[in-house]
Design an enzyme around this catalytic site. Sequence first.
Site, PDB file in Angstrom:
ATOM      1  N   ASP A 149       0.861  -1.186   0.000  1.00 43.99           N
ATOM      2  CA  ASP A 149       0.000   0.000   0.000  1.00 43.99           C
ATOM      3  C   ASP A 149       0.900   1.239   0.000  1.00 43.99           C
ATOM      4  O   ASP A 149       1.851   1.327   0.772  1.00 43.99           O
ATOM      5  CB  ASP A 149      -0.883  -0.004   1.262  1.00 43.99           C
ATOM      6  CG  ASP A 149      -1.919   1.106   1.254  1.00 43.99           C
ATOM      7  OD1 ASP A 149      -3.112   0.807   1.137  1.00 43.99           O
ATOM      8  OD2 ASP A 149      -1.515   2.283   1.372  1.00 43.99           O
TER       9      ASP A 149
ATOM     10  N   TYR B 279      -2.318  10.030  -2.850  1.00 45.02           N
ATOM     11  CA  TYR B 279      -2.535  11.249  -3.654  1.00 45.02           C
ATOM     12  C   TYR B 279      -1.563  12.352  -3.211  1.00 45.02           C
ATOM     13  O   TYR B 279      -1.033  13.108  -4.045  1.00 45.02           O
ATOM     14  CB  TYR B 279      -3.972  11.776  -3.486  1.00 45.02           C
ATOM     15  CG  TYR B 279      -5.070  10.943  -4.114  1.00 45.02           C
ATOM     16  CD1 TYR B 279      -4.821   9.702  -4.689  1.00 45.02           C
ATOM     17  CD2 TYR B 279      -6.396  11.414  -4.122  1.00 45.02           C
ATOM     18  CE1 TYR B 279      -5.836   8.948  -5.244  1.00 45.02           C
ATOM     19  CE2 TYR B 279      -7.424  10.667  -4.678  1.00 45.02           C
ATOM     20  CZ  TYR B 279      -7.141   9.440  -5.224  1.00 45.02           C
ATOM     21  OH  TYR B 279      -8.162   8.710  -5.771  1.00 45.02           O
TER      22      TYR B 279
ATOM     23  N   ARG C 208      -0.767  14.830   9.163  1.00 44.92           N
ATOM     24  CA  ARG C 208      -1.371  13.873  10.106  1.00 44.92           C
ATOM     25  C   ARG C 208      -0.877  14.123  11.534  1.00 44.92           C
ATOM     26  O   ARG C 208      -1.587  13.823  12.491  1.00 44.92           O
ATOM     27  CB  ARG C 208      -1.108  12.434   9.657  1.00 44.92           C
ATOM     28  CG  ARG C 208      -1.890  12.110   8.383  1.00 44.92           C
ATOM     29  CD  ARG C 208      -1.803  10.651   7.989  1.00 44.92           C
ATOM     30  NE  ARG C 208      -2.184  10.510   6.577  1.00 44.92           N
ATOM     31  CZ  ARG C 208      -2.368   9.366   5.948  1.00 44.92           C
ATOM     32  NH1 ARG C 208      -2.204   8.233   6.604  1.00 44.92           N
ATOM     33  NH2 ARG C 208      -2.699   9.337   4.672  1.00 44.92           N
TER      34      ARG C 208
ATOM     35  N   ASP D 121      -4.018   2.293  -4.905  1.00 47.56           N
ATOM     36  CA  ASP D 121      -2.649   2.287  -4.367  1.00 47.56           C
ATOM     37  C   ASP D 121      -2.275   0.980  -3.685  1.00 47.56           C
ATOM     38  O   ASP D 121      -1.362   0.942  -2.885  1.00 47.56           O
ATOM     39  CB  ASP D 121      -2.444   3.479  -3.422  1.00 47.56           C
ATOM     40  CG  ASP D 121      -3.038   3.267  -2.043  1.00 47.56           C
ATOM     41  OD1 ASP D 121      -4.016   2.500  -1.937  1.00 47.56           O
ATOM     42  OD2 ASP D 121      -2.524   3.844  -1.080  1.00 47.56           O
ATOM     43  N   GLU D 122      -2.997  -0.080  -4.002  1.00 49.62           N
ATOM     44  CA  GLU D 122      -2.690  -1.346  -3.342  1.00 49.62           C
ATOM     45  C   GLU D 122      -2.509  -2.471  -4.360  1.00 49.62           C
ATOM     46  O   GLU D 122      -3.193  -2.505  -5.373  1.00 49.62           O
ATOM     47  CB  GLU D 122      -3.831  -1.722  -2.381  1.00 49.62           C
ATOM     48  CG  GLU D 122      -3.949  -0.752  -1.235  1.00 49.62           C
ATOM     49  CD  GLU D 122      -5.139  -1.025  -0.343  1.00 49.62           C
ATOM     50  OE1 GLU D 122      -5.491  -2.203  -0.154  1.00 49.62           O
ATOM     51  OE2 GLU D 122      -5.717  -0.042   0.152  1.00 49.62           O
TER      52      GLU D 122
HETATM   53  N1  DCP Z   1      -9.091   7.915  -1.303  1.00 40.33           N
HETATM   54  C1  DCP Z   1     -10.250   8.576  -1.671  1.00 40.33           C
HETATM   55  N2  DCP Z   1     -11.369   8.466  -0.911  1.00 40.33           N
HETATM   56  C2  DCP Z   1     -11.362   7.713   0.195  1.00 40.33           C
HETATM   57  C3  DCP Z   1     -10.191   7.028   0.569  1.00 40.33           C
HETATM   58  C4  DCP Z   1      -9.063   7.157  -0.217  1.00 40.33           C
HETATM   59  O1  DCP Z   1     -10.261   9.285  -2.679  1.00 40.33           O
HETATM   60  N3  DCP Z   1     -12.449   7.608   0.916  1.00 40.33           N
HETATM   61  C5  DCP Z   1      -7.907   8.050  -2.152  1.00 40.33           C
HETATM   62  C6  DCP Z   1      -6.908   9.008  -1.558  1.00 40.33           C
HETATM   63  C7  DCP Z   1      -5.784   8.153  -1.099  1.00 40.33           C
HETATM   64  C8  DCP Z   1      -5.891   6.925  -1.957  1.00 40.33           C
HETATM   65  O2  DCP Z   1      -7.253   6.799  -2.276  1.00 40.33           O
HETATM   66  O3  DCP Z   1      -4.538   8.806  -1.251  1.00 40.33           O
HETATM   67  C9  DCP Z   1      -5.399   5.657  -1.265  1.00 40.33           C
HETATM   68  O4  DCP Z   1      -6.163   5.389  -0.097  1.00 40.33           O
HETATM   69  P1  DCP Z   1      -5.512   4.887   1.229  1.00 40.33           P
HETATM   70  O5  DCP Z   1      -6.614   4.466   2.127  1.00 40.33           O
HETATM   71  O6  DCP Z   1      -4.444   3.908   0.958  1.00 40.33           O
HETATM   72  O7  DCP Z   1      -4.903   6.180   1.888  1.00 40.33           O
HETATM   73  P2  DCP Z   1      -3.531   6.886   1.621  1.00 40.33           P
HETATM   74  O8  DCP Z   1      -2.676   6.154   0.700  1.00 40.33           O
HETATM   75  O9  DCP Z   1      -3.794   8.299   1.263  1.00 40.33           O
HETATM   76  O10 DCP Z   1      -2.891   6.910   3.062  1.00 40.33           O
HETATM   77  P3  DCP Z   1      -2.182   5.739   3.844  1.00 40.33           P
HETATM   78  O11 DCP Z   1      -0.785   6.203   4.049  1.00 40.33           O
HETATM   79  O12 DCP Z   1      -2.931   5.641   5.121  1.00 40.33           O
HETATM   80  O13 DCP Z   1      -2.274   4.493   3.022  1.00 40.33           O
HETATM   81 MG    MG Z   2      -2.281   4.120   0.918  1.00 44.33          MG
HETATM   82 MG    MG Z   3      -4.814   1.985   0.135  1.00 44.70          MG
END
Ligand code: DCP
Ligand code: MG
Ligand code: MG
Length: 604
Positions: A23, A28, A60, A115-116
Site C-alpha cells: 500500500d 494522492y 497527520r 494504491d494497493e
Molecule cells: N481515497 C479517496 N477516498 C477515500 C479514501 C481514499 O479518494 N475515501 C484516495 C486518496 C488516497 C488513496 O485513495 O490517497 C489511497 O487510499 P488509502 O486508504 O491507501 O490512503 P492513503 O494512501 O492516502 O494513506 P495511507 O498512508 O494511510 O495508506
Molecule cells: Mg495508501
Molecule cells: Mg490503500
Amino acid sequence: MDTSISVYNENDSEHSRCIIHMDVDCFYAQVEMLRKPMLRNVPLGIQQKNIVVTSNYEARKYGVQKCMLVSDALKVCPNLTLVNGEDLHDYRTASSKIFTALLGWKCPVEKLGMDENFIDVTNLIQEKLKTMNETSVTLTGHIYNEPSIECPCGCHNRLRIASQIASEMRKKVYDELGFTTCTGIAHNKLLAKLICPLHKPNDQTTIFPEHATSFMLSLTSVRSIPSIGTKTTEALISQKIITVRDLQETPLEELKKHFSSDMAVRLKALSLGEDSTPVKQSGKPLSIGLEDSFKTVSVKSEVEDKFSALLQRLLVLVREDGRIPVSLRVTLRKKDAKRLSSHRESRQSQISPSIFSLTNGVLTVTDAGQQKLLAIAMRLFNKLIDLTKPFHLTLVGLAFTKFQERMTGRSSIVNYLMNDISVQSVLNLSNDCDTSATSMDYSAVSPSSSTTTDHSDGEVEPSPKKPKKVNWIAKRRCLAKEEVASPSKLKVGELRLNSKELEKVSELRLNSRDRSLTPRASPARENMSDASDSMKDVVEDGACNVCPSYVDKEVFSALPDDMQQELKAMWKNPSSSAGVTRSSPRNVNKPKSNSIRKYFVPHK
Ligand code: DCP
Ligand code: MG
Ligand code: MG
C-alpha cells in the site's frame, strides 16, 4: 515435536503460500509532493469537494485525517496547504506505473484500488529455496510476534524470504518512482492486507500463521475485516455478533442459521485469519467511468453540460487505455423528495466502434463522434427521467462498459500486428468488394463484458455471442484484391478474432508470398519505435534457414526475436514440445498455451 504439529494443525494448516500486500503511503499526497517538491515539508491535504480525501504525514501530525471535512481539517491545522485532487489522471498514471514495476518479479500481481497490490511470491520463493541455504534466512522489517517454535512446514523461512522480496519491491518503487510504501507479508491475502499498515509509513511487517487468530482479535469490530461489508456487518450485529472475538466464538452451526452455508464458513474462516482466495492477475478494468456528484441539478441543459464535461475527461482515459469501447452507460442518482432518500439508476446502450478510430495506435474521436456519444448519453438520460415531471439529480455518471476484445498478451500475434501494421480500417470497408477475393467472417463487437487479461499470455479469448443486430458491420467481410495482395492493410486489431480467424490471418499473410516474392520494406519495420532498434537488428539478419516452405520469410523476419527463436527451435526439432527455453525458470519446458506456433500452419 508432537506439540508443534498439533499447534499448527489446530488452525489454518495450509501455509504453503507467501503473499505480499503493498500500500502506498498517503498516495494522492505523494503524487502531489513528487510533482511539487516544495509541498514535501508542509502539512498537505488533498481536497475533493469539501473533503480532505488524504493528507501527508506532516499534516497527520496535526490530526488531519483521511476523509475529514475541509473545515475541520483547517481547524486542527490552520497552516494546511490544500491541493485540489478531483482530477484523477496523474493518480491513475502513478498507480499503473507502480503496478507495472511490480510485474517485474514475474509473479501474479492483483491490483486493488488505486494504491494497493497483492503479489503472490510463492513460486519465486520455491525457486530461491533451491539455491539457498535455508538456515541463513533473516527477516527484513518488523515481525508481528516472534514465533514460539518453528513451523514444521517451513513457512517461517519462506515468509522471511518473502519479507526480503517485499523490501526489494519497496526499494524499486521508491528508487524508480519516488513513492514510499508499506507492505504486509503473510501466508494469505487477508492477513497480508491487515498487517500491512502496522508500521506506517514506509515500513513493512510480517506475520506468521501461528499468530493469525490472536492478531484477528486485535481488530475488535467485524467491520474491520476487509470482505465484510456494511450489510453483513448489520446482519451480524443483529445477531449480537459485534467483535471479531464474538465471530470467532460463534459456532458454525449458529452462523448457518442466519447466513448461507458458504457464507457462514467464510465468515468463520475470516474471523480466524484464514483466507484461501488466490491472487488474481489484474488486467485492464472491466469498465472505465467517471461520476460527478453535486447538491442538485434539475434542468436538462445542465445535465447535458455535466455529461459533456465528463465525456471530455472520459475520452482521455479511454485513449490511455487503448481499447475501443462498444457500450456506454449512464448513471443517475435521483433524489426522492418524498422518501428523503436517493437511489442510483443506470442504463446502457451499444455504441458503434466506428465512432473511434485508431491512428498510429492512438484512439481518436472526431467532434462529430463526440456529438454522437453525447446524443446517446442524452437518449439514455431521457429513458431514465420522465421529463414531464420535475426531477432532482445529485450525481451523473458516464462509463464505457464494454470493449472490443483483443488478445493482448506479450506474445499475442494480434498485439504484435496491431502495433505495427499501418492500415485501412476494415470497419470502413465497403461491402461491394469483389466476393471472389479471400473473404473472412469477422464479428467486430463483443457484447459481453470485456475480461481482457492484459498481462498474461493467455488463450485467445472465447468468441463472444454474436450481437442480435450488428448493422454497422457487414456480416461477411471481403477484401479488395489489392488488400489481399498486401495483407498488411488489414487492421487486425479492429477485428474480433478467435483462434480460427487468427489462423486465417496468418495464412493470408503467409499466402502473400505467392503474390509478392520480392522482399520489400515491411510496414511493420517502418513503424518500429526507437525502442525496437535491437529488434531491427534481428530483422536485418534474421534469415530463417530452417523455415518450412510454406512460411513467408518476410513475415517471419518481421516477428519479434523471441517468437522467431521459438519457431526456429520448433522447426529444428518438431518433436520438442517446448520449442525454446525462456529466461523464466517457470516456463522452462512448459508449452505455451498461446504459442505463436499455432498460428503458423501449413494451409491445406
Ligand atoms: N481515497 C479517496 N477516498 C477515500 C479514501 C481514499 O479518494 N475515501 C484516495 C486518496 C488516497 C488513496 O485513495 O490517497 C489511497 O487510499 P488509502 O486508504 O491507501 O490512503 P492513503 O494512501 O492516502 O494513506 P495511507 O498512508 O494511510 O495508506
Ligand atoms: Mg495508501
Ligand atoms: Mg490503500
